[in-house]
Write a protein that holds these residues in place. Structure first.
Motif, short mmCIF file in Angstrom:
data_model
loop_
_atom_site.label_atom_id
_atom_site.label_comp_id
_atom_site.label_asym_id
_atom_site.label_seq_id
_atom_site.Cartn_x
_atom_site.Cartn_y
_atom_site.Cartn_z
N ARG A 63 -3.70 -53.83 -4.85
CA ARG A 63 -4.82 -54.77 -4.75
C ARG A 63 -5.48 -54.59 -3.39
NH1 ARG A 63 -5.42 -58.52 -8.78
NH2 ARG A 63 -3.65 -58.64 -10.18
N GLY A 64 -6.78 -54.80 -3.39
CA GLY A 64 -7.55 -54.68 -2.17
C GLY A 64 -8.46 -55.87 -1.97
N PRO A 65 -9.27 -55.84 -0.94
CA PRO A 65 -10.18 -56.95 -0.67
C PRO A 65 -11.25 -57.07 -1.75
CG PRO A 65 -10.66 -55.10 0.78
CD PRO A 65 -9.41 -54.75 0.02
N ASP B 196 -6.63 -50.65 3.12
CA ASP B 196 -6.77 -52.04 2.72
C ASP B 196 -5.93 -52.39 1.49
OD1 ASP B 196 -8.55 -52.49 4.77
OD2 ASP B 196 -10.33 -52.18 3.52
N LEU B 197 -5.37 -51.41 0.82
CA LEU B 197 -4.62 -51.65 -0.41
C LEU B 197 -3.19 -52.09 -0.11
CD1 LEU B 197 -5.70 -48.59 -2.56
CD2 LEU B 197 -6.55 -50.94 -2.71
N VAL B 198 -2.71 -53.03 -0.92
CA VAL B 198 -1.30 -53.45 -0.86
C VAL B 198 -0.72 -53.30 -2.26
CG1 VAL B 198 -1.53 -55.01 1.09
CG2 VAL B 198 -1.91 -55.88 -1.19
N GLU B 199 0.50 -52.81 -2.34
CA GLU B 199 1.13 -52.59 -3.63
C GLU B 199 1.63 -53.90 -4.21
OE1 GLU B 199 4.39 -49.69 -5.79
OE2 GLU B 199 4.32 -49.77 -3.61
N VAL B 200 1.43 -54.08 -5.50
CA VAL B 200 1.93 -55.24 -6.23
C VAL B 200 3.26 -54.85 -6.83
CG1 VAL B 200 1.52 -56.82 -8.15
CG2 VAL B 200 -0.40 -56.02 -6.74
N ILE B 201 4.29 -55.60 -6.51
CA ILE B 201 5.63 -55.32 -7.04
C ILE B 201 6.02 -56.46 -7.96
CG2 ILE B 201 8.06 -54.95 -6.48
CD1 ILE B 201 7.11 -53.82 -3.78
N ASP B 202 6.27 -56.16 -9.21
CA ASP B 202 6.65 -57.16 -10.20
C ASP B 202 8.15 -57.40 -10.11
OD1 ASP B 202 6.83 -58.88 -12.30
OD2 ASP B 202 6.39 -57.40 -13.84
N LEU B 203 8.53 -58.58 -9.67
CA LEU B 203 9.95 -58.89 -9.52
C LEU B 203 10.54 -59.57 -10.76
CD1 LEU B 203 9.92 -60.20 -5.85
CD2 LEU B 203 10.56 -57.93 -6.68
N ARG B 204 9.70 -59.88 -11.73
CA ARG B 204 10.22 -60.49 -12.95
C ARG B 204 11.11 -59.47 -13.67
NH1 ARG B 204 4.94 -61.67 -15.87
NH2 ARG B 204 4.36 -59.91 -14.59
#
Length: 68
Positions: free
Chosen positions: A5-7, A53-61
């Motif tokens: 995800r980014g701005p 600017d990107l950050v990784e989305v980590i699904d912890l479910r």
């Protein structure tokens, strides 16, 4: 697959389309998701989004371990 995800609501996903891996770039605006572009490589991706600017989305479910 990986999601970043980014701005300004930018979303970058790695997908497979016609047996070829691609970066799919989309943007969330007022709760609606709009397609922006496909990118075949990082050089093309940088034309649409600043990589820093990107950050990784980590699904912890589903990754929770139950205590024994």
């Amino acid at each position: 697959m990986a999601i970043w995800r980014g701005p300004d609501g930018l979303i970058v996903e790695i997908i497979v389309l016609n047996r070829s891996p691609l970066y799919k770039i989309s943007q969330m605006i007022k709760g609606h998701r709009y397609f922006v572009a496909y990118a075949h490589d990082v050089d093309t991706l940088t034309k649409h989004v600043e990589l820093a600017d990107l950050v990784e989305v980590i699904d912890l479910r589903g990754r929770r371990q139950t205590a024994s």
